[in-house]
Motif scaffolding. Structure first.
Motif: not given
Length: 673
Positions: A321-333
């Motif tokens: 919560e309140g974090g920075v969206f960095l990207g996704i893992d190898d499953t797309g999560a």
């Protein structure tokens, strides 16, 4: 697909009656058709049997980045799952990975979120109860697929055979590269059976082996049975496992029949490689049964331990919560990190970011800076030490950023003694830095340290030494060491370095929330000195700010500095004390090997609770294993990674990562990749 480590050796036998291999022979196909023709009759028999309605509960299960856990953590996960299966008695483990949209800072990203559930006949108080997961309903049938009420096309697969050398975690969600399905469902339907029934099954295997042995006909199939029998006996005798009967189902959902076919062509080889053979019958009635998890064929015998080893819960859902969206893992999560928050085993907000040229470390850091500014707004200060002036270029024209680039020969006003006193840096560390930089003999180190302790600037240091020499001269005395020290100090204050020490630092430093301090010089020695003093400047400014406010120091091209023990020691000292000032330190290097140059650089690596390891060179392989403690397969992953891909370890969580930029960010920072 990421290869699993180790073998599950999941002993799985055939439960009778049932079909073990739909495609393996004409005989199997014949049995299959007979079973299909008699479905109506079998259902009628079932309706005639009086029985109590079974009541099930649904529970939410946690997913884990299983393949990135160490051996002990894996064993814990496996035994926890085995215990749940045994306690549940009857039910299913249901895993659903579904396409969705994640929204962050007004931007939308396509992600794939994974949810896992346990359907249990027994009440389980240690789990959170959940609603039955919603699934699309069948609206119609195509030639070899199902049409759902959500407009997707679905295809069911059922496992009919399992290798004796099946890979651990074989039931985890596959990775699709050509086309990503809208949804994939994985189900293990299980029922605990009596131990007497399992003993009879094992006895029948032993009997077959004995008969075959008399005639010397121990063929491959019988050897497989021998392995199954041995594994089952071990599960029951050594681990106290429960015997069970189970089935495995896969359901693919896609946007079109063509995409469904492409996804199926990716799924089957991955499962085969992992040790699972699946079939997808074209019969509408059988597809319906598979889709509804009601098929009566392809049932197998095993144990709770062996089924747990197939671990279907290997997925990451890291959203802090309140974090920075960095990207996704190898499953797309999605991967959303708030390193200032002490969750997931973190004790500090420090980072290391490592990646070879072209790996994406500069762009990733620019993304991090920009998103931190937008999330925390007026509650964060960001200082960037930029020896190559990369970030100054990225943030040109940004009204929220104070950006300055010093060129070789400009006054900078960075007095090391004054800055150390302002920022609380150990003066002994500053002494060692100057001794190393100017190659001052070790015998003069103590003398110089004594003078530095009593002064507040380089100019005062030189003045005090000269005053003492003048006093000795009046007494017609000489001190060779003091005379030598004066010569070195004169070298410091008369060559081009004096411009670094003298002058005034900009007064606007704290008027902006993001401060980028850049250098423009080809002189590596000048770069090393100025960059180190800029670190001291940033640290001195942070000591003037409210303790509770979030603060970050980013040191780019840190590999230019860490090779020098005296500089690495200063940075390590800041790493150790910054947490108490709500400050995170981020060092950016080309290879993890840059953190092995001395004991202080190793400390820096260990002190950082968040490590982002992007593409590495082959020369870093040993350090990836010994320092970063990556497995052989994880090392292979980062050696072959594309731009923006790597491994993120934050506290107790480790995951694969693909950093995602918006189109706006790509256009703004493309040159810095």
């Amino acid at each position: 697909m990421y290869k699993r480590q180790g073998l599950a050796t999941a002993a799985t036998g055939t439960a009778k009656p049932g079909i073990t291999n739909i495609k393996s022979s004409i005989y199997a196909a014949f049995l299959f058709s007979i079973l299909s023709q008699n479905l109506v009759f079998l259902k009628a028999i079932q309706l005639m049997k009086p029985r109590l309605q079974e009541k099930y509960n649904w529970y939410k299960l946690n997913t884990t980045p299983y393949f990135l856990l160490d051996i002990d953590e894996r064993r814990k996960e496996l035994f926890n799952l085995a215990s749940l299966l045994g306690y549940s008695k009857k039910g299913m483990v249901y895993v659903q990975r579904k396409s969705g949209i994640y929204e962050s800072l007004g931007n939308k990203y396509q992600i794939f979120s994974t949810s896992a559930y346990l359907k249990s006949l027994q009440e389980i108080k240690v789990l959170d109860i959940a609603e039955e997961p919603k699934r699309p309903t069948i609206q119609g049938f195509g030639k070899s697929y199902i049409i759902t009420d959500e407009g997707t096309y679905a295809k069911g697969f059922i496992a009919y055979s399992f290798s004796t050398a099946i890979l651990e975690g074989a039931l985890s969600i596959p990775v699709f590269k050509k086309v990503k399905p809208e949804m994939i469902e994985i189900t293990i339907k299980f029922s605990i059976i009596s131990k007497e029934r399992m003993r009879n099954y094992i006895s029948s295997i032993d009997s077959k082996l004995m008969k075959a042995g008399r005639f010397g006909n121990v063929i491959a199939e019988l050897e497989a049975l021998r392995a199954q029998s041995a594994t089952l006996k071990k599960d029951f005798d050594e681990f106290g496992a429960e015997p069970l009967e189970f089935q495995v189902f896969y359901i693919l959902h896609a946007r079109s029949p063509q995409e469904l076919e492409v996804a199926a062509q990716e799924l089957i080889p991955q499962l085969t490689e992992a040790g699972i053979l699946v079939d997808s019958p074209n019969s509408r009635s059988l597809q319906k049964e598979i889709y509804e998890f009601s098929a009566r064929f392809s049932k197998r015998y095993s144990s709770t331990i062996s089924i747990a080893k197939l671990y279907p819960l290997a997925a990451s859902n890291i959203i802090e919560e309140g974090g920075v969206f960095l990207g996704i893992d190898d499953t797309g999560a999605p991967i959303v990190i708030d390193t200032f928050s002490r969750v997931n085993g973190r004790s500090n907000p420090h980072w290391i970011i490592s990646g070879t040229t072209g790996a994406g470390k500069t762009t990733t850091t620019a993304l991090l800076i920009d998103r931190l500014k937008k999330i925390y707004k007026d509650n964060v200060y960001i200082f960037v030490i930029d020896p190559l002036a990369n970030f100054n270029r990225f943030f040109q024209g940004d009204s929220d950023v104070f950006s300055i680039v010093w060129e070789y020969g400009q006054e900078m006003g960075l007095d090391p003694v004054a800055l150390a006193r302002e920022g609380g840096i150990n003066l002994g560390d500053v002494t060692d830095f100057l001794v190393e930089l100017y190659q001052i003999p070790g015998k003069l180190r103590g003398l110089m340290a004594n003078y530095i302790e009593k002064c507040r600037s380089i100019s005062e240091l030189l003045k005090n030494v000269r005053d003492d020499l003048n006093e000795l001269e009046k007494q017609k005395l000489r001190n060779r060491n003091l005379e030598d020290l004066e010569a070195y100090l004169l070298n410091m204050t008369t060559n081009p370095d004096k411009l670094i020490y003298y002058g005034e630092t900009p007064t606007e430093l704290l008027k902006k929330r993001t401060i980028i301090l850049g250098l423009k010089t080809d002189d590596n020695r000048h770069k090393r000195l100025a960059a180190t003093l800029l670190i001291l400047l940033a640290w001195a400014q942070i000591n003037k700010l409210p303790r509770e406010m979030r603060k970050i120091i980013i040191i780019d091209e840190a590999h230019l500095l860490l090779i020098y023990p005296s500089i690495a020691r200063i940075i390590a000292q800041i790493y150790k004390t910054a947490r108490n000032l709500s400050t995170g330190i981020i060092t950016i290097t080309q290879l993890v090997s840059d953190y092995t140059k001395n004991e202080y650089s190793k400390d820096i690596f260990q002190l950082a609770d968040t490590k982002l390891i992007l593409k590495q060179e082959d020369t870093a392989e040993k350090d990836l294993k010994e320092l970063a403690r990556l497995s052989d397969e994880e090392i292979d992953y980062v050696l072959k990674s594309e731009t923006g891909q790597g491994i993120l370890k934050t506290g107790s969580v480790k995951t694969f990562i693909h950093v995602l930029l918006t189109e706006e960010e790509k256009a703004k920072w493309r040159a810095g990749v």
